[in-house]
Write a protein that holds these residues in place. Structure first.
Motif, PDB file in Angstrom:
ATOM      1  N   MET A   1     -45.191  41.265  -8.981  1.00  0.00           N
ATOM      2  CA  MET A   1     -43.812  41.044  -8.554  1.00  0.00           C
ATOM      3  C   MET A   1     -43.097  40.101  -9.499  1.00  0.00           C
ATOM      4  O   MET A   1     -41.982  40.363  -9.941  1.00  0.00           O
ATOM      5  CB  MET A   1     -43.782  40.431  -7.154  1.00  0.00           C
ATOM      6  N   SER A   2     -43.741  38.995  -9.803  1.00  0.00           N
ATOM      7  CA  SER A   2     -43.018  38.017 -10.605  1.00  0.00           C
ATOM      8  C   SER A   2     -42.931  38.493 -12.051  1.00  0.00           C
ATOM      9  O   SER A   2     -41.938  38.246 -12.732  1.00  0.00           O
ATOM     10  CB  SER A   2     -43.654  36.638 -10.463  1.00  0.00           C
ATOM     11  N   ASP A   3     -43.934  39.234 -12.522  1.00  0.00           N
ATOM     12  CA  ASP A   3     -43.840  39.782 -13.878  1.00  0.00           C
ATOM     13  C   ASP A   3     -42.667  40.745 -14.003  1.00  0.00           C
ATOM     14  O   ASP A   3     -41.975  40.777 -15.018  1.00  0.00           O
ATOM     15  CB  ASP A   3     -45.133  40.516 -14.247  1.00  0.00           C
ATOM     16  N   LEU A   4     -42.468  41.535 -12.978  1.00  0.00           N
ATOM     17  CA  LEU A   4     -41.399  42.529 -13.047  1.00  0.00           C
ATOM     18  C   LEU A   4     -40.043  41.952 -12.653  1.00  0.00           C
ATOM     19  O   LEU A   4     -39.012  42.577 -12.854  1.00  0.00           O
ATOM     20  CB  LEU A   4     -41.724  43.700 -12.110  1.00  0.00           C
ATOM     21  N   GLY A   5     -40.042  40.773 -12.060  1.00  0.00           N
ATOM     22  CA  GLY A   5     -38.797  40.239 -11.521  1.00  0.00           C
ATOM     23  C   GLY A   5     -38.331  41.072 -10.340  1.00  0.00           C
ATOM     24  O   GLY A   5     -37.166  41.412 -10.201  1.00  0.00           O
ATOM     25  N   PHE A   6     -39.251  41.370  -9.479  1.00  0.00           N
ATOM     26  CA  PHE A   6     -38.940  42.223  -8.329  1.00  0.00           C
ATOM     27  C   PHE A   6     -38.043  41.505  -7.325  1.00  0.00           C
ATOM     28  O   PHE A   6     -38.292  40.368  -6.963  1.00  0.00           O
ATOM     29  CB  PHE A   6     -40.244  42.644  -7.657  1.00  0.00           C
ATOM     30  N   VAL A   7     -36.992  42.180  -6.900  1.00  0.00           N
ATOM     31  CA  VAL A   7     -36.146  41.675  -5.812  1.00  0.00           C
ATOM     32  C   VAL A   7     -36.060  42.755  -4.757  1.00  0.00           C
ATOM     33  O   VAL A   7     -35.623  43.868  -5.031  1.00  0.00           O
ATOM     34  CB  VAL A   7     -34.724  41.348  -6.296  1.00  0.00           C
ATOM     35  N   LEU A   8     -36.477  42.408  -3.565  1.00  0.00           N
ATOM     36  CA  LEU A   8     -36.482  43.388  -2.490  1.00  0.00           C
ATOM     37  C   LEU A   8     -35.100  43.968  -2.269  1.00  0.00           C
ATOM     38  O   LEU A   8     -34.099  43.254  -2.328  1.00  0.00           O
ATOM     39  CB  LEU A   8     -36.972  42.710  -1.211  1.00  0.00           C
ATOM     40  N   ASN A   9     -35.040  45.251  -2.013  1.00  0.00           N
ATOM     41  CA  ASN A   9     -33.754  45.893  -1.759  1.00  0.00           C
ATOM     42  C   ASN A   9     -33.463  45.883  -0.259  1.00  0.00           C
ATOM     43  O   ASN A   9     -34.019  46.646   0.519  1.00  0.00           O
ATOM     44  CB  ASN A   9     -33.790  47.326  -2.280  1.00  0.00           C
ATOM     45  N   GLU A  10     -32.555  44.997   0.068  1.00  0.00           N
ATOM     46  CA  GLU A  10     -32.248  44.775   1.475  1.00  0.00           C
ATOM     47  C   GLU A  10     -31.618  46.014   2.123  1.00  0.00           C
ATOM     48  O   GLU A  10     -31.804  46.260   3.304  1.00  0.00           O
ATOM     49  CB  GLU A  10     -31.305  43.572   1.585  1.00  0.00           C
ATOM     50  N   SER A  11     -30.892  46.799   1.350  1.00  0.00           N
ATOM     51  CA  SER A  11     -30.288  48.010   1.915  1.00  0.00           C
ATOM     52  C   SER A  11     -31.362  48.952   2.427  1.00  0.00           C
ATOM     53  O   SER A  11     -31.261  49.502   3.523  1.00  0.00           O
ATOM     54  CB  SER A  11     -29.469  48.760   0.869  1.00  0.00           C
ATOM     55  N   ALA A  12     -32.380  49.123   1.609  1.00  0.00           N
ATOM     56  CA  ALA A  12     -33.441  50.032   1.998  1.00  0.00           C
ATOM     57  C   ALA A  12     -34.180  49.501   3.213  1.00  0.00           C
ATOM     58  O   ALA A  12     -34.494  50.234   4.148  1.00  0.00           O
ATOM     59  CB  ALA A  12     -34.411  50.226   0.840  1.00  0.00           C
ATOM     60  N   ARG A  13     -34.424  48.214   3.206  1.00  0.00           N
ATOM     61  CA  ARG A  13     -35.110  47.636   4.353  1.00  0.00           C
ATOM     62  C   ARG A  13     -34.285  47.824   5.620  1.00  0.00           C
ATOM     63  O   ARG A  13     -34.784  48.258   6.650  1.00  0.00           O
ATOM     64  CB  ARG A  13     -35.347  46.146   4.117  1.00  0.00           C
ATOM     65  N   GLN A  14     -33.013  47.517   5.516  1.00  0.00           N
ATOM     66  CA  GLN A  14     -32.164  47.649   6.693  1.00  0.00           C
ATOM     67  C   GLN A  14     -32.104  49.090   7.176  1.00  0.00           C
ATOM     68  O   GLN A  14     -32.124  49.359   8.361  1.00  0.00           O
ATOM     69  CB  GLN A  14     -30.737  47.209   6.363  1.00  0.00           C
ATOM     70  N   LEU A  15     -31.990  49.968   6.219  1.00  0.00           N
ATOM     71  CA  LEU A  15     -31.930  51.381   6.578  1.00  0.00           C
ATOM     72  C   LEU A  15     -33.148  51.743   7.396  1.00  0.00           C
ATOM     73  O   LEU A  15     -33.055  52.387   8.432  1.00  0.00           O
ATOM     74  CB  LEU A  15     -31.892  52.223   5.303  1.00  0.00           C
ATOM     75  N   ARG A  16     -34.275  51.283   6.955  1.00  0.00           N
ATOM     76  CA  ARG A  16     -35.511  51.614   7.640  1.00  0.00           C
ATOM     77  C   ARG A  16     -35.613  50.885   8.982  1.00  0.00           C
ATOM     78  O   ARG A  16     -35.970  51.456   9.998  1.00  0.00           O
ATOM     79  CB  ARG A  16     -36.679  51.222   6.726  1.00  0.00           C
ATOM     80  N   MET A  17     -35.265  49.616   8.969  1.00  0.00           N
ATOM     81  CA  MET A  17     -35.461  48.787  10.166  1.00  0.00           C
ATOM     82  C   MET A  17     -34.332  48.952  11.177  1.00  0.00           C
ATOM     83  O   MET A  17     -34.531  48.696  12.364  1.00  0.00           O
ATOM     84  CB  MET A  17     -35.553  47.320   9.770  1.00  0.00           C
ATOM     85  N   GLY A  18     -33.168  49.292  10.705  1.00  0.00           N
ATOM     86  CA  GLY A  18     -32.037  49.418  11.623  1.00  0.00           C
ATOM     87  C   GLY A  18     -31.435  48.094  12.033  1.00  0.00           C
ATOM     88  O   GLY A  18     -30.594  48.038  12.915  1.00  0.00           O
ATOM     89  N   ARG A  19     -31.844  47.009  11.402  1.00  0.00           N
ATOM     90  CA  ARG A  19     -31.235  45.724  11.709  1.00  0.00           C
ATOM     91  C   ARG A  19     -31.226  44.839  10.477  1.00  0.00           C
ATOM     92  O   ARG A  19     -31.976  45.052   9.533  1.00  0.00           O
ATOM     93  CB  ARG A  19     -31.928  45.032  12.867  1.00  0.00           C
ATOM     94  N   SER A  20     -30.379  43.828  10.489  1.00  0.00           N
ATOM     95  CA  SER A  20     -30.123  43.118   9.245  1.00  0.00           C
ATOM     96  C   SER A  20     -30.369  41.616   9.313  1.00  0.00           C
ATOM     97  O   SER A  20     -30.276  40.931   8.306  1.00  0.00           O
ATOM     98  CB  SER A  20     -28.663  43.336   8.832  1.00  0.00           C
ATOM     99  N   ASN A  21     -30.646  41.089  10.513  1.00  0.00           N
ATOM    100  CA  ASN A  21     -30.811  39.641  10.655  1.00  0.00           C
ATOM    101  C   ASN A  21     -29.625  38.871  10.102  1.00  0.00           C
ATOM    102  O   ASN A  21     -29.780  37.838   9.467  1.00  0.00           O
ATOM    103  CB  ASN A  21     -32.093  39.173   9.978  1.00  0.00           C
ATOM    104  N   THR A  22     -28.466  39.410  10.307  1.00  0.00           N
ATOM    105  CA  THR A  22     -27.261  38.763   9.820  1.00  0.00           C
ATOM    106  C   THR A  22     -26.182  38.757  10.899  1.00  0.00           C
ATOM    107  O   THR A  22     -25.964  39.756  11.579  1.00  0.00           O
ATOM    108  CB  THR A  22     -26.716  39.516   8.587  1.00  0.00           C
ATOM    109  N   PHE A  23     -25.551  37.618  11.040  1.00  0.00           N
ATOM    110  CA  PHE A  23     -24.345  37.528  11.862  1.00  0.00           C
ATOM    111  C   PHE A  23     -23.156  37.351  10.929  1.00  0.00           C
ATOM    112  O   PHE A  23     -23.313  36.992   9.761  1.00  0.00           O
ATOM    113  CB  PHE A  23     -24.397  36.302  12.781  1.00  0.00           C
ATOM    114  N   ALA A  24     -21.983  37.587  11.458  1.00  0.00           N
ATOM    115  CA  ALA A  24     -20.783  37.302  10.692  1.00  0.00           C
ATOM    116  C   ALA A  24     -19.772  36.599  11.592  1.00  0.00           C
ATOM    117  O   ALA A  24     -19.707  36.874  12.790  1.00  0.00           O
ATOM    118  CB  ALA A  24     -20.182  38.585  10.141  1.00  0.00           C
ATOM    119  N   TYR A  25     -19.034  35.681  10.994  1.00  0.00           N
ATOM    120  CA  TYR A  25     -17.946  35.042  11.734  1.00  0.00           C
ATOM    121  C   TYR A  25     -16.631  35.356  11.035  1.00  0.00           C
ATOM    122  O   TYR A  25     -16.452  35.036   9.862  1.00  0.00           O
ATOM    123  CB  TYR A  25     -18.151  33.529  11.821  1.00  0.00           C
TER     124      TYR A  25
END
Lengths: 346, 346
Positions: free
Chosen positions: B52-76
Motif C-alpha cells: 500500500m505505501s509503496d504504491l501510495g494507495f488511497v482507498l476509494n471512498e466512492s466505491a466503498r460507499q457504493l458497496r456499503m450504502g452509507r458514508s459515515n458523514t453528516f452535513a450541516y
DNA sequence: GAAGACGGTTGAAAGGTTTCAGGTCTGGAC
DNA sequence: GTCCAGACCTGAAACCTTTCAACCGTCTTC
C-alpha cells in the motif's frame, strides 16, 4: 406525497435500473435523459422523467463518481472557522466555485494538525477534484503527498516554500512593517507584539516585518517585546492584556501590535475593563480588519487583507490547475494596507 | 518520496487490486487488512501494508460507499456562514460528530433558497447519512421529500410545524419578550424593532414575543415600530440606523431591539458615528450574544442563546435517528437569557 | 488415525452509474 | 425496390470496494 421510495420491495432506494424498468426503456436511455437529454425523443424523455418522479429517484453520486473518476467538488480546509477572516476567504472561494458549477465543502481543522490530517485523508478518499487549505503547517509532508497522489492543492494565506503548489498569500512581513511604522510615526518607543504560537507562519512573518521596521527606526532592540499567546482567540487576547498589566509600570509598552483582530479585540476589552484609556494609555493595532474591528469599543486600527479576493484567486488557480493540462504553479501575493482608526489615533 | 501513484502503467490510481497483486494476495485479504486487520496474519498484513505505501494507495471512498450504502458523514447546511452565531452552532455539531467518528461537511446557503436547494440535492446524491440544516424556510416541501426518500434530517434553530423531523430551537417568542420587558422596565415607551425579512421565522417570532410583551405592558400599539431590513447583516444595521435618524425628532424611538447582533452592531456603529450617545440617546438590545457583542463600542445588551449546545443536541438527535430503529421525532427547545450590558444600562 | 475445529485465505458476486459499439427503424434519394 | 443517413435506443463492460461461502492446512482430541 406520491413520491416515496418505499414502493420498492425491499428498503432499497430506486436506481436507474428501476426507473428503466418502470419506463420500459434501457439503462442507457435513462442515463441519456440524465446527461444528454437532447439525444432522447420527447415522448421517451417524458416517460422516463415521470418514472423518476414517481419512484422518487435520486441519483447515486458515489456510483457516478466511481465510474467517472471525478466529483465536481472542491473543499476548503479552514484553519479556524470561528475567525471571520477565514469565513470571508471561504466566501470568496464559494463564489468562484459556484460560478464554475462546482460544489464546495468546508472543513475546519481548528488549528489542530490531527484534525487537519483526518480531513485531508477523508477528502482524498472522497476523490474531491481539488483542495484549498490554510494549513497548520505549510511544510507538512502530507500536503506534498496528496499532490503526488493526484489531487491538486492550493495553499491559501501561506507561502509554500517548495514551489510544489499554487499559493495565494498576503505579504505578512510588509503587514508587520506598516503596523510598526505607523506606531513609530506616532511616537511610540516601547511596543509589544502579541500573538502565537510562533509555529504559525503568519505570526512569525508579521513579527519579522515588525522587527525589521523597528530596527530600521533605530530603536532599542529590547524595546520591542514579544508576548506569546497559545492561540489566536479573543480569550487569549484578554489573557495577554492581563500579562501586560502585570508588568512593572516603567517597562510597560505604550502600544501593542496584535497578530490578528481577535487577539486585539480581546486585549482591547481587557484593557478597557480595567479603566485604562485607548489609545491614551495604550494604543492598539490589529490585523485582518475583520468587520467587527471598525465597530469595536474603540474602533480598531488594523492591517487590512483582501479577504474575499484571496479566496477567489485561490479558487481560480485551482480551477485552472484542474482544467489546463499545461498548468504551471503560481505564487500570487497581495499587498496589505493599514487602516488607521481611533485605537491609535486618539 | 517513493510513494507516488505514477508507477501505474496508465495514469490510474492504484486500487486494492494493484495492492493485492504486488503483495501476492487476493482482493479479500487486502480488504481484510483494511477493515479487520486482526483476521490477517502478521506477515501477510505487513506485506500488504508495505505494498500500500509503496504504491501510495488511497482507498476509494466512492466505491466503498457504493458497496456499503452509507458514508459515515453528516452535513450541516448553515443559513449564514459569516454570522458567528451559526459558526458556534456548527462547532457544537462538529464536536458531537467527531466523538461519534463521523465526518462533517459544512455548506452555506447564504440565506438563498436556490443555493440551499442545490446543496441539499447534492448532499442527498452523495448519500450523506444525515443532514442538519438551519433552513431558509422550514416549511419548504423539499425538506419533507428528503426525509421520505430516506435521509434523516434535523432542523436547527427553527421549529418544524409538521412533527416530521426532529428539531432543536430556542424559544424566540420568549427571547423577544424578555428583550422588550427589559426595555419597558428601563422606562422606554417608544421602541423600534429592527430586523428582516419577515419571511424568516426567527424575525417573526422575536417580533411576536416583543409585541405581546409590549401590549401586556399597556403601551400604545403604534409606539412599537417595525423597521424591516432586507438581510440580517452589519451593513443593513447601518442602513436601519440612517432610517431611524431620518425620522422627525418627536417620533424617533428611545430604544431599539434588533433581531440579531450583526444588525445591532451595524446600527450601533452608525449611531455612534453621528455623535449620538448609547444608551442615553438610544438604547440598543441585540440577539444571539455573539462573542463580539461584549466587546462592541458600547458593550451590547443581548439575548443569549445556548449556541454550542444547540448544535450538539441537534447532532445527538441525528445520531440517535440514524442508529436507533424505533426512533421518535423530538422537538427540543432551549430557553434564551437576557444579558444586560451598557447599551441599555448606561 | 479419523474427525473436527480453527486460523487464514480465496474469488465471485453485488452495488449503481456511464460509455460505447452496435442495433432497429423511418423516410428520402436514386 | 434498394440503399443510406440519421434518429433513437440497447446492453454489456467497466469503475473499486466489501462480503461471504467455500476452501486449505494444521492442530487437537479421542
Amino acid at each position: 406525497m406520491s413520491t416515496t421510495s418505499r414502493t420498492l420491495p425491499n428498503g432499497r432506494r430506486p436506481s436507474v435500473k428501476d426507473v428503466a424498468e418502470l419506463a420500459q426503456v434501457s439503462l442507457g436511455t435513462v442515463s441519456n435523459v440524465l446527461n444528454r437529454p437532447a439525444r432522447v425523443s420527447t415522448g421517451t424523455r417524458e416517460r422516463v422523467e415521470k418514472a423518476m418522479s414517481d419512484l422518487g429517484f435520486v441519483l447515486n453520486e458515489s456510483a457516478r463518481q466511481l465510474r467517472m473518476g471525478r466529483s465536481n467538488t472542491f473543499a476548503y480546509v479552514m484553519l479556524d472557522a470561528t475567525n471571520p477572516f477565514f469565513n470571508d476567504v471561504g466566501r470568496g472561494i464559494e463564489l468562484a466555485a459556484e460560478e464554475a458549477d462546482l460544489s464546495l465543502f468546508l472543513c475546519n481543522s481548528d488549528g489542530r494538525s490531527a484534525r487537519e490530517a483526518a480531513h485531508l485523508e477523508h477528502l482524498q478518499q472522497q476523490r474531491v477534484d481539488g483542495i484549498l487549505i490554510t494549513p497548520v503547517d505549510p511544510d507538512e509532508p502530507q500536503l506534498r503527498r496528496i499532490v503526488q497522489q493526484g489531487t491538486p492543492l492550493v495553499i491559501v494565506d501561506r507561502a509554500n516554500t517548495s514551489g510544489q503548489f499554487c499559493s495565494v498569500t498576503v505579504d505578512d512581513r510588509l503587514g508587520g512593517r506598516v503596523a510598526i511604522e505607523h506606531l513609530v510615526d506616532r511616537g511610540h518607543t516601547r511596543v509589544a507584539y502579541v500573538g502565537g504560537p510562533s509555529t504559525m507562519g503568519q505570526v512569525r512573518d508579521r513579527y519579522e516585518g515588525a522587527r525589521a521596521a523597528w530596527d530600521e527606526a533605530g530603536l532599542a532592540e529590547s524595546d520591542l517585546l514579544h508576548v506569546e499567546t497559545t492561540t489566536m482567540s479573543v480569550e487569549e487576547g484578554r489573557v495577554a492584556g492581563e500579562r501586560l498589566a502585570g508588568l512593572p509600570r516603567r517597562s510597560r509598552p505604550s502600544a501593542v501590535f496584535c497578530a490578528n483582530d481577535l487577539v486585539a479585540l480581546g486585549l482591547l476589552q481587557q484593557v478597557i475593563s480595567t479603566g485604562q484609556r485607548v489609545p491614551e494609555d495604550l494604543a492598539i493595532v490589529g490585523y485582518d480588519d475583520i468587520a467587527f474591528a471598525a465597530g469595536a469599543a474603540v474602533p480598531l486600527t488594523s492591517v487590512r487583507q483582501p479577504r474575499q479576493a484571496l479566496g477567489r484567486t485561490a479558487a481560480e488557480l485551482l480551477i485552472e490547475e484542474t482544467t489546463e493540462p499545461d498548468h504551471e504553479h503560481q505564487q500570487v501575493e497581495f499587498t496589505p494596507e493599514l487602516i488607521a482608526r481611533t485605537s491609535t489615533l486618539g
